[in-house]
Design a protein around this motif. Sequence first.
Motif, PDB file in Angstrom:
ATOM      1  N   LYS B 320       0.834  -1.200   0.000  1.00  0.00           N
ATOM      2  CA  LYS B 320       0.000   0.000   0.000  1.00  0.00           C
ATOM      3  C   LYS B 320       0.879   1.264   0.000  1.00  0.00           C
ATOM      4  N   GLN B 321       1.930   1.228   0.840  1.00  0.00           N
ATOM      5  CA  GLN B 321       2.827   2.389   0.936  1.00  0.00           C
ATOM      6  C   GLN B 321       3.554   2.647  -0.390  1.00  0.00           C
ATOM      7  N   ARG B 322       4.100   1.567  -0.971  1.00  0.00           N
ATOM      8  CA  ARG B 322       4.876   1.734  -2.197  1.00  0.00           C
ATOM      9  C   ARG B 322       3.992   2.160  -3.367  1.00  0.00           C
ATOM     10  N   ASP B 323       2.777   1.638  -3.371  1.00  0.00           N
ATOM     11  CA  ASP B 323       1.821   2.016  -4.405  1.00  0.00           C
ATOM     12  C   ASP B 323       1.546   3.522  -4.319  1.00  0.00           C
ATOM     13  N   ARG B 324       1.379   3.998  -3.071  1.00  0.00           N
ATOM     14  CA  ARG B 324       1.106   5.432  -2.879  1.00  0.00           C
ATOM     15  C   ARG B 324       2.315   6.272  -3.299  1.00  0.00           C
ATOM     16  N   TRP B 325       3.512   5.839  -2.905  1.00  0.00           N
ATOM     17  CA  TRP B 325       4.729   6.578  -3.274  1.00  0.00           C
ATOM     18  C   TRP B 325       4.851   6.683  -4.792  1.00  0.00           C
ATOM     19  N   GLN B 326       4.606   5.542  -5.458  1.00  0.00           N
ATOM     20  CA  GLN B 326       4.765   5.555  -6.912  1.00  0.00           C
ATOM     21  C   GLN B 326       3.741   6.471  -7.563  1.00  0.00           C
ATOM     22  N   ARG B 327       2.501   6.429  -7.030  1.00  0.00           N
ATOM     23  CA  ARG B 327       1.478   7.303  -7.585  1.00  0.00           C
ATOM     24  C   ARG B 327       1.859   8.766  -7.383  1.00  0.00           C
ATOM     25  N   GLY B 328       2.427   9.041  -6.217  1.00  0.00           N
ATOM     26  CA  GLY B 328       2.883  10.402  -5.929  1.00  0.00           C
ATOM     27  C   GLY B 328       3.951  10.836  -6.919  1.00  0.00           C
ATOM     28  N   LEU B 329       4.871   9.916  -7.185  1.00  0.00           N
ATOM     29  CA  LEU B 329       5.960  10.197  -8.129  1.00  0.00           C
ATOM     30  C   LEU B 329       5.407  10.468  -9.523  1.00  0.00           C
ATOM     31  N   VAL B 330       4.524   9.574  -9.980  1.00  0.00           N
ATOM     32  CA  VAL B 330       3.951   9.707 -11.327  1.00  0.00           C
ATOM     33  C   VAL B 330       3.204  11.039 -11.425  1.00  0.00           C
ATOM     34  N   ASP B 331       2.404  11.316 -10.406  1.00  0.00           N
ATOM     35  CA  ASP B 331       1.590  12.523 -10.443  1.00  0.00           C
ATOM     36  C   ASP B 331       2.452  13.783 -10.443  1.00  0.00           C
ATOM     37  N   SER B 332       3.454  13.813  -9.562  1.00  0.00           N
ATOM     38  CA  SER B 332       4.309  15.013  -9.473  1.00  0.00           C
ATOM     39  C   SER B 332       5.040  15.254 -10.787  1.00  0.00           C
ATOM     40  N   LEU B 333       5.566  14.175 -11.355  1.00  0.00           N
ATOM     41  CA  LEU B 333       6.344  14.347 -12.583  1.00  0.00           C
ATOM     42  C   LEU B 333       5.445  14.684 -13.766  1.00  0.00           C
ATOM     43  N   SER B 334       4.256  14.090 -13.797  1.00  0.00           N
ATOM     44  CA  SER B 334       3.356  14.373 -14.921  1.00  0.00           C
ATOM     45  C   SER B 334       2.909  15.834 -14.906  1.00  0.00           C
ATOM     46  N   ARG B 335       2.630  16.337 -13.708  1.00  0.00           N
ATOM     47  CA  ARG B 335       2.190  17.733 -13.602  1.00  0.00           C
ATOM     48  C   ARG B 335       3.239  18.712 -14.126  1.00  0.00           C
ATOM     49  N   HIS B 336       4.495  18.348 -13.939  1.00  0.00           N
ATOM     50  CA  HIS B 336       5.560  19.293 -14.297  1.00  0.00           C
ATOM     51  C   HIS B 336       6.393  18.777 -15.465  1.00  0.00           C
ATOM     52  N   ARG B 337       5.772  17.999 -16.363  1.00  0.00           N
ATOM     53  CA  ARG B 337       6.576  17.406 -17.444  1.00  0.00           C
ATOM     54  C   ARG B 337       7.137  18.456 -18.398  1.00  0.00           C
ATOM     55  N   LYS B 338       6.648  19.680 -18.228  1.00  0.00           N
ATOM     56  CA  LYS B 338       7.192  20.807 -18.995  1.00  0.00           C
ATOM     57  C   LYS B 338       8.707  20.942 -18.739  1.00  0.00           C
ATOM     58  N   MET B 339       9.107  20.467 -17.559  1.00  0.00           N
ATOM     59  CA  MET B 339      10.524  20.604 -17.194  1.00  0.00           C
ATOM     60  C   MET B 339      11.420  19.590 -17.899  1.00  0.00           C
ATOM     61  N   LEU B 340      10.805  18.528 -18.428  1.00  0.00           N
ATOM     62  CA  LEU B 340      11.570  17.433 -19.024  1.00  0.00           C
ATOM     63  C   LEU B 340      12.425  17.895 -20.211  1.00  0.00           C
ATOM     64  N   PHE B 341      13.710  17.692 -20.086  1.00  0.00           N
ATOM     65  CA  PHE B 341      14.689  18.088 -21.112  1.00  0.00           C
ATOM     66  C   PHE B 341      14.521  19.542 -21.551  1.00  0.00           C
ATOM     67  N   ASN B 342      14.071  20.381 -20.627  1.00  0.00           N
ATOM     68  CA  ASN B 342      13.893  21.795 -20.949  1.00  0.00           C
ATOM     69  C   ASN B 342      15.086  22.570 -20.396  1.00  0.00           C
ATOM     70  N   PRO B 343      15.946  23.107 -21.284  1.00  0.00           N
ATOM     71  CA  PRO B 343      17.160  23.769 -20.806  1.00  0.00           C
ATOM     72  C   PRO B 343      16.877  24.968 -19.900  1.00  0.00           C
ATOM     73  N   LYS B 344      15.670  25.504 -20.003  1.00  0.00           N
ATOM     74  CA  LYS B 344      15.284  26.646 -19.158  1.00  0.00           C
ATOM     75  C   LYS B 344      15.389  26.267 -17.674  1.00  0.00           C
ATOM     76  N   PHE B 345      15.226  24.967 -17.391  1.00  0.00           N
ATOM     77  CA  PHE B 345      15.253  24.522 -15.997  1.00  0.00           C
ATOM     78  C   PHE B 345      16.626  23.980 -15.583  1.00  0.00           C
ATOM     79  N   GLY B 346      17.626  24.304 -16.401  1.00  0.00           N
ATOM     80  CA  GLY B 346      19.015  23.975 -16.059  1.00  0.00           C
ATOM     81  C   GLY B 346      19.229  22.487 -15.837  1.00  0.00           C
ATOM     82  N   ILE B 347      20.091  22.182 -14.876  1.00  0.00           N
ATOM     83  CA  ILE B 347      20.488  20.792 -14.637  1.00  0.00           C
ATOM     84  C   ILE B 347      19.312  19.928 -14.152  1.00  0.00           C
TER      85      ILE B 347
END
Lengths: 359, 474
Positions: B320-347
């Motif tokens: 249950k815990q790991r499922d929640r962590w993974q969902r949190g990860l997926v959700d956080s990254l999906s919301r901000h996928r604009k940052m993916l390989f975007n040089p504006k966000f540096g390293i």
Amino acid sequence: MLHLISLLKGILHSDWFYIFVIVISISFFCFMCVMCIMIFTFRKRNIKKEERWNYFEEKWENPILETLAGSISEEKMLKLVEQGEELYWIDFLVKYAKRLKGSELIIIRSLASPYLDIIKKRADILSDPEYQARALRTLSQLGDEKYLDMLLDGLKSNSPLVVMIASRELALKGHPEHGKEIVNSLENYIHWDHHFLSAMISNMGTSFLETLREKFLSQETSIELKTVIARSLIKLGDQNASASALELLKSETDLRLINSAIYIVENLGTVDDLEIIRPFIEHEQPSVRISALRAISGLSLSDETDLYKMMFSDTEAAVVLALIEILVNNKNSEILKCFASGKTTKSMLAKEALRGMAI
Amino acid sequence: MIDSIIILTFLIFNFMIFGYFLLINLIYFLTSVLSYRTLTKYIRQLRSIDFDELMGRAGAPPISILVPAFNEENTCVESIRSLLELQYSKYQILVINDGSSDKTMDKLIDAYDMVKTFTIPSGDLKTESVRGIYYSSRYDNLWLIDKENGGKADALNTGINYAKYNFFCALDADSVLEKDALIRIVRPFLEDGRTVASGGILRIINGSVMKDGALQEIRMPSNWLARFQILEYLRAFLSARLGWSVLNSSLIISGAFGLFRRNIVLKAGGYCNDTVGEDMELVVRLHRYCRENEIDYRISFVPDPVAWTECPETFSSLAKQRDRWQRGLVDSLSRHRKMLFNPKFGIVGMLGFPFFYFLEMLGPIVELGGYLVFLILVFTGKASFYFALSFFMVAVILGVSISLMSVVMEELTFRRYKRPGDLIRLFLIAVLENVGYRQFNTICRFKGVLTSMARKKSWEKFERKGFVEEIDHE
């Protein structure tokens, strides 16, 4: 497609692929073994270190307490420090130096003095900034004026850590004659928390207020340092700082400095200074309006109801919140009642504040 | 033709999996090396700066500790007691009761003589309504906010609104902080004024001995599932987070223990209510906010401030815990996928974010797919058993090496598990976790990726036993 399949199969079944896999396996297996050896070496070293410290504590703990009490002479105590144990002895004394004051600290320093040159020599040889910083701290805590030059040299170091330790130790030792160098050195580690830095400067006492004021007004001083100095001047309660702040407010455009200067006036100024502060109540930045409002509310001797009413209609929520907080702190319930009569969110806030004051 | 397509797909998948294993382990290895370097330097620095003394003389910045609580009647009184004994010059404890349906409120009011009062919030984050504010008549730095249920993020936002100081420490009600944890976690803020957030290390309390809300003796738990997690936490914090923090690309500060600059968090909009991974989402958003507004900033990780927390001891709670962590990860990254390989966000945009996106978020799919494909290929006779076995061996050796690196770092620095038997157990765990535990984790994470679409949000917690009952079994 068949070509691609045979190419991929070729790679997969080629000797080179297997060699690659084997090389990786062997390298990481060796790495794994190294890790195991490291773990056991560190464990052994840590146990040895712990045992050594236990031995020293057992050997020195009681005699040093007796030396501090005067029942054992310093010479007798020092005989217990054998060759090769000098650096441990210094570390042992540092723990006491932190806790003791007055005559007891003098005894600790005297017990350390025969060995401090070893630390100095090591610091001269080792260029590692962490070691340099540690040596400066030790020499400052246990040493006398003999090591002052080393601290002053530390101010010129390339390492921000060394400069910070040197200036902090000088500040704590109270050397107003070096105040200028200490304040100048702050530029090297100005990214440290400004509250922390201003507290450090104010530890030096009031003997070099003149230097601080000069730096505050100087065109060459960075805005960050000026902000730090402003806070220090307030902490030190410098009565002349208000004049410097007012001088600065006449021309300054940087928000941080304007806020700091108004804060100085609020804390150290008089009612006469409000003439220069009042125009800032209409400043475009809410943080400046709040600073000005706080200063006026704190210093003014006249009725400021009109000003409060004007600020209550401010479009920025933060300004209204600050106003209500000021009125609550001043226990100004009459104006709050007036504000609470409406049906807006601001009025609700005023009502809540009144309810809180009743409790 | 179809046969060829299937074979080609399998072959490509084989190479993908091989590449994935090599890449992820290479990155773990590199972050471990970075961490090792940083740790050794950090330890030497600790010898030259006496932070306790520094804080005492110069005055450390005051901190508001936010403790969101939802149905924590078993642990809340003990946890708060341990917080009241922290070594720090000036701090406020704000417990936020998020509409608990158990006796959390009553227990806190009784234990600490809480009295109802009023105060104006200085933050403007939107939250569920506040029912009442209480202060302790015994401890002037202890406050309790009673509010309607709105979830953990909402409770934290309420705490941010009411926090008195510009630094707030987000803490789980069931975490136990070491006495000097605040002094240590505030260090990056002192050393670098650009720091907007810093995280500390979480360690597992299961098996250790507690007395009066404080940790008395650190021990390995007897439960093997908890033991696996001990090594997992060491690896995650000492090897990974420290390494990423050196690159200013750390995307996670654990919700159980982190320190933030309040004014920046307020400007960035506080915690997000609409996710199960509010802790990670906030950190990713802070990166994004600072980069978009051209704020020079740092998000740090400090390896020695320790918060102890209870970990799940059954497969169902762990899942249950790991499922929640993974969902949190997926959700956080999906919301901000604009940052993916975007040089504006540096390293962060070019390295940190892609690592978490492709290797941590999508990793379970590749890993589980890999296991399945290998099994299919081996059983259909299309792949050599020896190849599969050698591949598995490589994966195990790489995994063990990286785990051992974190044990090296632990031994080099903090050495919490002092008994020789503990060290042997850590070795065993490093090997054994590769068979069974790792695969179980992958399945849970895979499930998390699949269910993340459902966007379930609530206080999903495993049932905690409470410190005293669980630990004082001596």
